[in-house]
Design a protein around this motif. Structure first.
Motif, short mmCIF file in Angstrom:
data_model
loop_
_atom_site.label_atom_id
_atom_site.label_comp_id
_atom_site.label_asym_id
_atom_site.label_seq_id
_atom_site.Cartn_x
_atom_site.Cartn_y
_atom_site.Cartn_z
N PHE A 256 -58.79 24.89 20.28
CA PHE A 256 -58.87 26.44 21.87
C PHE A 256 -60.64 26.74 22.17
CE2 PHE A 256 -59.20 30.68 22.50
CZ PHE A 256 -58.44 30.96 23.81
N VAL A 257 -60.63 26.86 23.26
CA VAL A 257 -61.99 27.14 23.54
C VAL A 257 -62.79 28.32 23.93
CG1 VAL A 257 -64.42 26.17 24.85
CG2 VAL A 257 -63.09 24.73 23.43
N ASP A 258 -62.86 29.52 23.84
CA ASP A 258 -63.45 30.91 24.32
C ASP A 258 -64.89 30.78 24.88
OD1 ASP A 258 -62.68 32.93 25.55
OD2 ASP A 258 -62.02 34.00 24.07
N LEU A 259 -65.27 31.84 25.53
CA LEU A 259 -67.24 32.05 25.62
C LEU A 259 -67.63 32.14 24.65
CD1 LEU A 259 -66.56 34.67 28.64
CD2 LEU A 259 -66.61 32.10 29.02
N TYR A 260 -66.36 32.59 23.22
CA TYR A 260 -67.67 32.98 22.46
C TYR A 260 -67.60 32.17 21.05
CZ TYR A 260 -69.72 36.35 25.19
OH TYR A 260 -69.84 36.61 27.11
N GLU A 261 -65.65 32.09 20.97
CA GLU A 261 -65.23 31.00 20.10
C GLU A 261 -64.99 29.54 20.18
OE1 GLU A 261 -65.99 32.13 16.31
OE2 GLU A 261 -67.34 33.47 17.39
#
Length: 407
Positions: A256-261
């Protein structure tokens, strides 16, 4: 498949070089490729070229089955317990760097010790030098005997409770020394150290079993075992691989990719970022099938017979120094008193005989041998006693030529 007829399976060997039939004696650098491997690569590109893991269409499914099918073949071929312990890399060098930078930097601190041997290929020295500089760990080397071997006793005396990593080659690419990996691993584990084995020169030539050796990491390349260039394997015990951080970041290795993690996929895919080496893996799978059809024990026996024959023929040549132990893997490194190794290789090439000359990416070992370079003839399943005879005749010719020049 009968090993006596195997040479016909290698199209590159059916040619002339400088007007002479090719005699290829440089398999320690890279092996030649048999027809089944060449055809497997062509079949992938002609019939089902596609990316893996991502698509649900037919070509994607076929490619994924081929890619992951090779992982299963590798697992069986080297005796690993689990397919997730098999990581595809660009080769032995990348695999060793992955262990050094991911495992080593996270688990070493000032005062810890890394134990190596002086016969290591640069790929199994330089990464540890860099990790030592970054962490404050110290490098220690197991002493070598005069014949280019190490003893279990010397290993026991070098490995201490401060040792955290023992890194060594299974087979020396210069001396042909077969190191006692199983015994050294047992000693390392007594001190809670992990073992990292460079198997580039062993996996193509002998049967290896990770459960028997019990090493923690083991690296090798496809191109030295009849497979394509650009792909290799890192075997690692699951308990170590789970705690390691990825070596490369990007697509395919993420969960999973988020903007910060971001989070990573499970093993083995968290170490295989980006579009993987699909064709290479399929070619490696074909190479494993080819080698297993012949039988690894048959390959070892063939190379042992060839090496013993070569050593016997070499003894007929005056002024030739052979390096390494009497009992060795299928290669001979040597020097002539009269001829520089590069000149020797050049003269042999004029007769269509391919050998290696130089330091063989083992400069510390060259220093130990008190030479700057050597010549090396390395044998594989497609070589014959006739090849050895041509090499010996070529060496005699070179000695005569340079003797006349400087007379």
């Amino acid at each position: 498949m009968d090993i006596k007829n195997v040479k016909d399976m290698f199209p590159v060997l059916d040619q002339e070089v400088n007007g002479h039939p090719l005699v290829y004696l440089d398999s320690a650098a890279t092996s030649q490729k048999p027809l089944p491997v060449i055809e497997a690569l062509g079949d992938y590109y002609r019939r089902y070229n596609s990316n893996v893991h991502r698509g649900v269409h037919t070509l994607g499914t076929m490619a994924t089955e081929g890619y992951e099918g090779t992982r299963e073949k590798v697992k069986t071929f080297i005796g690993a317990k689990r397919s997730e312990e098999i990581i595809f890399t660009r080769g032995t060098t990348t695999a060793l760097n992955m262990v050094a930078n991911s495992y080593g930097r996270a688990n070493l601190s000032e005062g810890d010790e890394i134990v190596l041997t002086q016969m290591e290929h640069h790929s199994n020295i330089i990464p540890w030098q860099q990790v030592a500089k970054a962490t404050g760990a110290k490098l220690h080397y197991i002493p070598m005997q005069n014949d280019g071997t190490i003893t279990v006793e010397d290993a026991r005396n070098t490995i201490t409770d401060k040792t955290k990593i023992v890194a060594m080659g299974h087979v020396s690419n210069v001396l042909g020394t077969v190191n006692p990996i199983k015994e050294v691993t047992a000693i390392a584990h007594e001190h809670n150290a992990v073992t990292v084995v460079d198997g580039a020169q062993s996996v193509p030539h002998m049967k290896v079993d990770m459960q028997d050796l019990n090493c923690d990491f083991y690296a090798f390349s496809a191109h030295k075992m009849c497979g394509p260039t650009g792909i290799g394997v890192l075997y690692g015990k699951k308990k170590h691989l789970k705690q390691m951080e990825p070596f490369e970041f990007g697509g395919e290795m993420i969960d999973f990719v988020d903007l910060y993690e971001s989070t990573w996929k499970e093993l083995p895919w968290k170490f295989e970022g980006g579009t993987p080496i699909i064709a290479g893996a399929i070619g490696l799978g074909a190479a494993i099938d080819f080698l297993e059809d012949i039988g690894m024990d048959n390959i070892t026996a063939h190379e042992t017979k060839l090496t013993n024959y070569a050593l016997e023929r070499f003894s007929e040549l005056e002024g030739l120094e052979v390096f390494g132990p009497e009992k060795r893997a299928g290669l001979i490194t040597f020097n002539s008193e009269e001829v520089h190794p590069h000149d020797l290789a050049t003269v042999l090439d004029a007769d269509g005989i391919a050998v290696r000359a130089g330091h063989h990416c083992a400069q510390p070992l060259m220093k130990w041998l008190n030479v700057t370079a050597t010549a090396r003839a390395s044998f594989y399943l497609y070589n014959t006693e006739e090849d050895i005879d041509k090499l010996v005749n070529g060496l005699s010719k070179a000695k005569e030529y340079f003797g006349d020049v400087f007379a």
